[in-house]
Design an enzyme around this catalytic site. Structure first.
Site, PDB file in Angstrom:
ATOM      1  N   CYS A 150      27.121  -1.099  16.501  1.00  0.00           N
ATOM      2  CA  CYS A 150      27.966  -0.718  17.517  1.00  0.00           C
ATOM      3  C   CYS A 150      27.325  -0.554  19.046  1.00  0.00           C
ATOM      4  O   CYS A 150      26.061  -0.263  19.287  1.00  0.00           O
ATOM      5  CB  CYS A 150      29.142   0.540  17.193  1.00  0.00           C
ATOM      6  SG  CYS A 150      28.205   2.319  16.890  1.00  0.00           S
TER       7      CYS A 150
ATOM      8  N   GLY B  20      29.798  -4.505  19.299  1.00  0.00           N
ATOM      9  CA  GLY B  20      30.160  -4.884  18.822  1.00  0.00           C
ATOM     10  C   GLY B  20      32.461  -5.153  19.282  1.00  0.00           C
ATOM     11  O   GLY B  20      32.389  -4.811  19.995  1.00  0.00           O
TER      12      GLY B  20
ATOM     13  N   ASN C 258      26.717   5.204  16.710  1.00  0.00           N
ATOM     14  CA  ASN C 258      25.067   3.703  16.724  1.00  0.00           C
ATOM     15  C   ASN C 258      24.579   3.990  15.481  1.00  0.00           C
ATOM     16  O   ASN C 258      23.699   4.930  15.823  1.00  0.00           O
ATOM     17  CB  ASN C 258      25.129   3.718  18.307  1.00  0.00           C
ATOM     18  CG  ASN C 258      24.396   1.668  17.707  1.00  0.00           C
ATOM     19  OD1 ASN C 258      25.118   2.027  17.323  1.00  0.00           O
ATOM     20  ND2 ASN C 258      23.104   1.812  18.414  1.00  0.00           N
ATOM     21  N   GLY C 259      24.131   3.429  14.103  1.00  0.00           N
ATOM     22  CA  GLY C 259      23.462   3.482  13.101  1.00  0.00           C
ATOM     23  C   GLY C 259      24.175   3.875  11.902  1.00  0.00           C
ATOM     24  O   GLY C 259      25.156   3.724  12.062  1.00  0.00           O
TER      25      GLY C 259
ATOM     26  N   TYR D 216      17.116  -9.915  19.251  1.00  0.00           N
ATOM     27  CA  TYR D 216      18.950 -10.142  19.015  1.00  0.00           C
ATOM     28  C   TYR D 216      20.137  -9.680  19.742  1.00  0.00           C
ATOM     29  O   TYR D 216      20.345 -10.390  20.496  1.00  0.00           O
ATOM     30  CB  TYR D 216      18.956 -10.975  17.311  1.00  0.00           C
ATOM     31  CG  TYR D 216      20.095 -11.559  17.461  1.00  0.00           C
ATOM     32  CD1 TYR D 216      20.554 -12.447  17.674  1.00  0.00           C
ATOM     33  CD2 TYR D 216      21.444 -10.655  16.260  1.00  0.00           C
ATOM     34  CE1 TYR D 216      21.847 -13.475  17.482  1.00  0.00           C
ATOM     35  CE2 TYR D 216      22.792 -11.239  16.279  1.00  0.00           C
ATOM     36  CZ  TYR D 216      23.196 -12.914  16.489  1.00  0.00           C
ATOM     37  OH  TYR D 216      24.369 -13.298  16.754  1.00  0.00           O
TER      38      TYR D 216
END
Length: 472
Positions: free
Chosen positions: A11, A37, A112-113, A252
């Site tokens: 996210c 996301g 996030n994570g 990426y």
């Protein structure tokens, strides 16, 4: 359900404190983070006394309606989130930011994570009577925060954070403050910015560019920052500092115009392409990159080798993320919808194809097959990262070992599988050489090496759990 690309980031988060157009700026920032996301999005705002929220499934433009945005428009404090699920199912209850109400006050939370000890903590809390509303690991933090006996808001946040293991960039909103924290390894990025005197934070600096905010700096591992109407407070919740930002952010996930420590990912990807040339002894007529994240690496390879870069593959930008059922034929059909070769460019040529990574090999196999059909004489695959061999426990939806082709096949076997004339990966050593050139303090390379910087407490990946539950 599977996504054809094979890699997905969990996210993106954003937060801003004390700006009259906070909700509008949050919406714009989330739009620029949409690549992180696409399963759901939401916002939580504050008027200084209460928190209000809105969220929905799908892309941002579908998740939040005009009426919802209009209702949030006048609030000067806001946080936002775009989600891709790695822990917790794809359902509305797991879409963030979460909004919790209690007689102690409101709490908004965006994460996030991935927490590697979330299952253990959750079981312990449930045994003590806690009731969870979601299947997301992020909710664990809210329960720890609510149960903390430490005195004062900041002390309770610190106490809760110290019980967590894993990767996290938290954006925490109370009625009168916005607090952000990054795990002591800094696996997931978080940036500090400023616009019109108001501080803001984001997973990537491209969000700052979208709202014309100033990029101040990266938030450091273990750092705790609190924003109030009185200003900004810089602190730490731990003295431990072991920088290990995710390598795949450079390779990426991040947008090419985003910066880490003042350097754009475009520049770093270009350098990775140049480094790959040193390890790839191949004669060819043209170099082409797989759009979009591999184009910078292809440019770097072209510059280093002197082989001209051409746009030999085109991407259909009107096809969204394509979820498909398992099965090779179905996967290839989905790839075909997104990528197509340009016959006039590749016909009769010896072609070097640069990609950033190979997970299942589905995309690479299709590309080689399509280029041959378009008349390419030779096709040499170059990958600007080392072979992905291991799952990620820190917030990337990398497949289980069974679905990672390099976990069970050598580069020679993979080359044969995808039908290329040769296949060359960037080495781990050269990858880190590039990172050090641009101010690296150490990156997580566990998906390549199996050396996990954070101990894995919950030993089973969410995807593996789901498969076992289904009897697969």
């Amino acid at each position: 359900m599977y996504e054809i690309r094979g890699l997905n980031e969990e996210c993106g988060v954003f937060g801003i404190w004390g700006h009259p157009e906070a909700s509008e700026l949050t919406y714009i920032a989330l739009h620029s983070l949409q690549h992180r996301g696409q399963e759901g999005a939401g916002m939580v705002v504050s008027n200084g006394s209460y928190l209000f929220g809105a969220r929905g499934m799908g892309l941002l433009t579908d998740a939040l309606t005009k009426d919802q945005l209009r209702s949030l428009k006048t609030f000067p404090y806001a946080i936002g989130h775009v989600r891709y699920a790695t822990t917790g199912g794809s359902e509305l209850s797991n879409v963030q930011p979460f909004l919790f109400k209690s007689h102690h006050g409101d709490l908004g939370l965006a994460h996030n994570g991935n927490l590697v000890n979330a299952m253990n903590i959750r079981r312990a809390l449930e045994d003590e009577g806690a009731i969870f509303q979601t299947s997301s690991d992020s909710e664990v933090f809210a329960h720890l925060l609510r149960r903390s006996k430490a005195g004062g808001k900041k002390a309770r946040i610190k106490s809760a954070l110290r019980q967590l293991k894993g990767a996290f960039a938290f954006v925490i909103m109370h009625e009168d403050s916005l607090t952000v924290a990054v795990d002591d390894h800094g696996v997931r990025p978080l940036m500090l910015g400023k616009i019109d005197g108001a501080y803001c934070v984001a997973s990537e600096t491209c969000a700052f560019a979208a709202i014309n905010a100033e990029y101040i700096r990266d938030i450091e591992p273990g750092e705790l920052i609190t924003m109030t109407d009185d200003g900004i407070d810089f602190d730490r919740y731990t003295e431990t500092d072991k920088p290990n930002m995710c390598s795949m952010e450079y390779i990426y996930f991040a947008r090419a115009d985003s910066e880490f420590r003042g350097t754009s990912t475009y520049t770093i990807r270009k350098a990775l392409g140049k480094a790959l040339y040193k390890e790839m002894d191949v004669e060819a007529d043209i170099v082409i990159g797989v759009p979009d994240s591999s184009l910078a690496a292809a440019k770097g390879f072209s510059d280093a080798s002197g082989i001209p870069q051409e746009q030999g593959l085109l991407k259909n930008r009107y096809v969204g993320r394509t979820f498909i059922s398992p099965g090779q034929e179905a996967r290839e059909r989905a790839v075909r919808m997104k990528l197509s070769p340009v016959k006039d460019i590749v016909d009769g040529k010896r072609v070097i194809v640069i990609d950033d990574s190979i997970v299942r090999g589905t995309t690479s196999k299709f590309i080689v097959k399509a280029l041959r059909k378009a008349g390419a004489k030779e096709i040499h695959m170059g990958v600007s990262s080392p072979p992905i061999k291991n799952p990620c426990y820190y917030g990337i939806d990398v497949s289980t070992h069974a679905e990672i082709i390099a976990s069970k096949k050598s580069p020679e076997e993979i080359c044969d599988r995808i039908g290329a004339d040769s296949l060359t990966y960037l080495s781990v050593e050269r990858m880190h050489e590039v990172y050090r050139t641009y101010g690296s303090r150490g990156e997580c390379d566990a998906c390549f090496t199996g050396k996990y910087p954070i101990e894995i407490i919950d030993q089973v990946l969410p995807q593996e759990k789901d498969l076992k539950t289904k009897g697969v």
